[in-house]
Design an enzyme around this catalytic site. Structure first.
Site, PDB file in Angstrom:
ATOM      1  CB  VAL A  51      -0.986  -0.003   1.193  1.00 22.96           C
ATOM      2  CG1 VAL A  51      -1.886   1.216   1.157  1.00 22.96           C
ATOM      3  CG2 VAL A  51      -1.828  -1.272   1.185  1.00 22.96           C
ATOM      4  CE  LYS A 108       9.821  -5.322  11.169  1.00 22.28           C
ATOM      5  NZ  LYS A 108       8.681  -6.093  11.649  1.00 22.28           N
ATOM      6  CD  GLU A 156     -13.538   5.481   3.514  1.00 18.78           C
ATOM      7  OE1 GLU A 156     -14.122   6.477   3.903  1.00 18.78           O
ATOM      8  OE2 GLU A 156     -14.037   4.336   3.596  1.00 18.78           O
ATOM      9  CB  VAL A 167     -13.693  -0.527   6.448  1.00 16.04           C
ATOM     10  CG1 VAL A 167     -14.938  -1.382   6.258  1.00 16.04           C
ATOM     11  CG2 VAL A 167     -13.332  -0.447   7.925  1.00 16.04           C
ATOM     12  CB  ILE A 174     -15.836   0.483  -0.972  1.00 19.08           C
ATOM     13  CG1 ILE A 174     -15.649  -0.667  -1.959  1.00 19.08           C
ATOM     14  CG2 ILE A 174     -17.289   0.938  -0.954  1.00 19.08           C
ATOM     15  CD1 ILE A 174     -16.474  -1.905  -1.609  1.00 19.08           C
ATOM     16  CD  GLU A 178      -4.388  -8.360   6.330  1.00 20.07           C
ATOM     17  OE1 GLU A 178      -3.716  -7.766   7.159  1.00 20.07           O
ATOM     18  OE2 GLU A 178      -4.960  -7.780   5.382  1.00 20.07           O
ATOM     19  CG  ASP A 201      -8.964  -8.483   6.982  1.00 20.94           C
ATOM     20  OD1 ASP A 201      -8.102  -7.620   7.184  1.00 20.94           O
ATOM     21  OD2 ASP A 201      -9.824  -8.387   6.083  1.00 20.94           O
ATOM     22  CE  LYS A 251     -10.574  -5.347   5.755  1.00 22.81           C
ATOM     23  NZ  LYS A 251     -10.395  -6.284   4.638  1.00 22.81           N
ATOM     24  N   GLY A 287      -5.528  -4.730  -2.566  1.00 28.45           N
ATOM     25  CA  GLY A 287      -4.598  -4.443  -3.660  1.00 28.45           C
ATOM     26  C   GLY A 287      -3.945  -3.085  -3.465  1.00 28.45           C
TER      27      GLY A 287
HETATM   28  N1  HSE Z   1      -6.247  -8.914   3.434  1.00 30.37           N
HETATM   29  C1  HSE Z   1      -7.234  -7.919   3.196  1.00 30.37           C
HETATM   30  C2  HSE Z   1      -8.274  -8.465   2.233  1.00 30.37           C
HETATM   31  C3  HSE Z   1      -6.577  -6.692   2.626  1.00 30.37           C
HETATM   32  O1  HSE Z   1      -7.996  -9.488   1.602  1.00 30.37           O
HETATM   33  O2  HSE Z   1      -9.352  -7.911   2.110  1.00 30.37           O
HETATM   34  C4  HSE Z   1      -7.476  -5.490   2.568  1.00 30.37           C
HETATM   35  O3  HSE Z   1      -7.911  -5.101   3.850  1.00 30.37           O
END
Ligand code: HSE
Length: 412
Positions: A15, A39, A121, A124, A128, A182, A193, A197, A294
């Site tokens: 990202v 890191k 933003e 989640v 979108i 992830e 995950d 969200k 993505g």
């Molecule tokens: N691992 C998450 C997914 C990345 O596949 O939706 C986006 O939050």
């Protein structure tokens, strides 16, 4: 004249690099990255070394940096960065769902205390604009139902395995290579995950602070060939669905696999796409859909937050502030297809109403109505597999055939 924003960026992964590319292309007036903190000094980077530092303090103690953009994986370290940044008078933009979901109440308090903004933003549904939509457009609307696909990786895997006949392992590898998954893909496939969200979305949709672990969850890793076959026979799509359902003053929520009627809007959401279907008292039903994972789609949401800081945007948490009188509870009845390993005579007792069932060599399936809280308790047993039915479904109980996990499924 646009307000000047100097960014200190933590993390330069999928990202972070997407954000860099967007800034290179858009060249927004007044916005630039001053320094990037990473890191690993040994890792090759696509930019000259002078952009990078390994010392967080080079960003946090730099008074010319106005905004910290935090895009690292470690939720614990991310929260420490967020707290220090606010203390030093900087705004924060983050995509860290775990850090947010686990600390929402404290983050609201710190924003007020330091009079600074935390925007998220990208946390989640990737590209979108779900948080901004709930926060602004739906601020004065009661949301009766929020239903969606909140994880790109698992939707990608389900599409590739069930519709495009890849193996589970191949599909997961692709989701990792494409930068959707992830760093620990168990967070995706176990539904953790999207649980994070949904916890964040519940705050903006209903003003409720719900700990992620209080939301019943089962991911796609438990889905076996029986439920895939049941879906095929009944022309259902099979999706990992997040839901927040309001009944009068009670909101119930879950993240569970669900049979989705072919006419339902979520049935057509494929690959890494996410969707949020909102039903409000005034607006009726609306669907937001777009790429949920993505590099560039997620970075666009981060970029949008940064730009809005030029106008001093902050979340007002209006529903929390107005104290809607809502409470969170798992005391709601759902209709579920439930697989039990072996033959357990007592299994029937947990249902409020049994609508059917069938036996297998390795287990038994019971279909019926069950209280969500009881279903959540059943999920503690890793051998129990659950798929919910759509709200308005006529259930015609054809037996499924075949046996085995989705990993082995060759669904006809
Ligand atoms: N691992 C998450 C997914 C990345 O596949 O939706 C986006 O939050």
């Amino acid at each position: 004249m646009s307000k000047q924003i100097n960014i200190g960026l933590f993390g330069f992964g999928c990202v972070g690099q997407g954000l860099w590319k967007i800034l290179e292309q858009r060249k927004p007036a007044g916005i630039s990255i001053k320094k990037i903190c990473v890191k690993n000094p040994m890792k090759p980077r696509p930019l000259p070394t002078e952009y990078f530092t390994f010392n967080p303090d080079d960003l946090l103690s730099d008074d010319s940096i106005d905004v910290i953009v935090e895009l690292i994986d470690d939720a614990h370290a991310a929260f420490a960065i967020l707290k220090e940044a606010l203390k030093k008078g900087k705004h924060v933009v983050t995509a860290n769902k775990k850090m947010l979901a686990e600390n929402l109440e404290e983050i609201i308090r710190l924003q007020k205390k330091h009079n600074r903004s935390v925007l998220y933003e990208a946390a989640v549904c990737g590209s979108i604009p779900v948080i901004r939509t709930l926060e602004e457009y739906y601020a004065h609307e009661d949301i009766v139902s929020l239903e969606g696909i909140f994880n790109g990786s698992t939707n990608y895997i389900l599409t590739r395995v069930l519709e495009e006949k890849l193996t589970y392992t191949e599909a997961l590898r692709e989701a990792q290579q494409l930068g959707f998954a992830e760093a620990n893909p168990l967070l995706d496939v176990e539904g953790i995950d999207p649980q994070y969200k949904l916890s964040i979305a519940l705050l903006h949709a209903h003003g409720l602070l719900v700990r992620p672990e209080d939301i019943p969850v089962s991911g796609i890793s438990r889905i076996g060939s029986e439920e895939a076959e049941f879906a095929r026979q009944h022309r259902f799509a099979l999706k990992l669905v997040v839901r927040a359902l309001r009944r009068e003053n009670q909101v119930s929520a879950w993240v569970l696999p669900q049979f989705v009627s072919s006419a339902h809007q979520l049935a057509g959401i494929r690959h890494e796409f996410n969707a949020v279907q909102l039903t409000g008292n005034f607006a009726g039903r609306q669907l937001l859909t777009g790429k949920g994972a993505g590099s560039l789609p997620t970075a666009l949401a981060v970029f949008s937050d940064i730009v809005s800081l030029q106008n001093d945007y902050r979340y007002n948490y209006r529903k929390l502030a107005t104290s809607t009188g809502l409470h969170f509870s798992n005391d709601v009845v759902v209709t579920a297809w439930i697989w039990f390993d072996g033959n357990r005579a007592a299994a029937w007792q947990v249902f409020r109403r049994v609508m059917g069932g069938y036996a297998h060599a390795e287990g038994q399936v019971i279909i019926g109505e069950i209280v969500l809280g009881h279903l959540a308790a059943l999920l503690a047993d890793k051998h129990v597999r659950v798929v919910l039915f759509p709200d308005d479904c006529e259930i015609n109980l054809l037996p499924a055939t075949g046996s085995g996990a989705l990993h082995e499924a060759a669904v006809a």
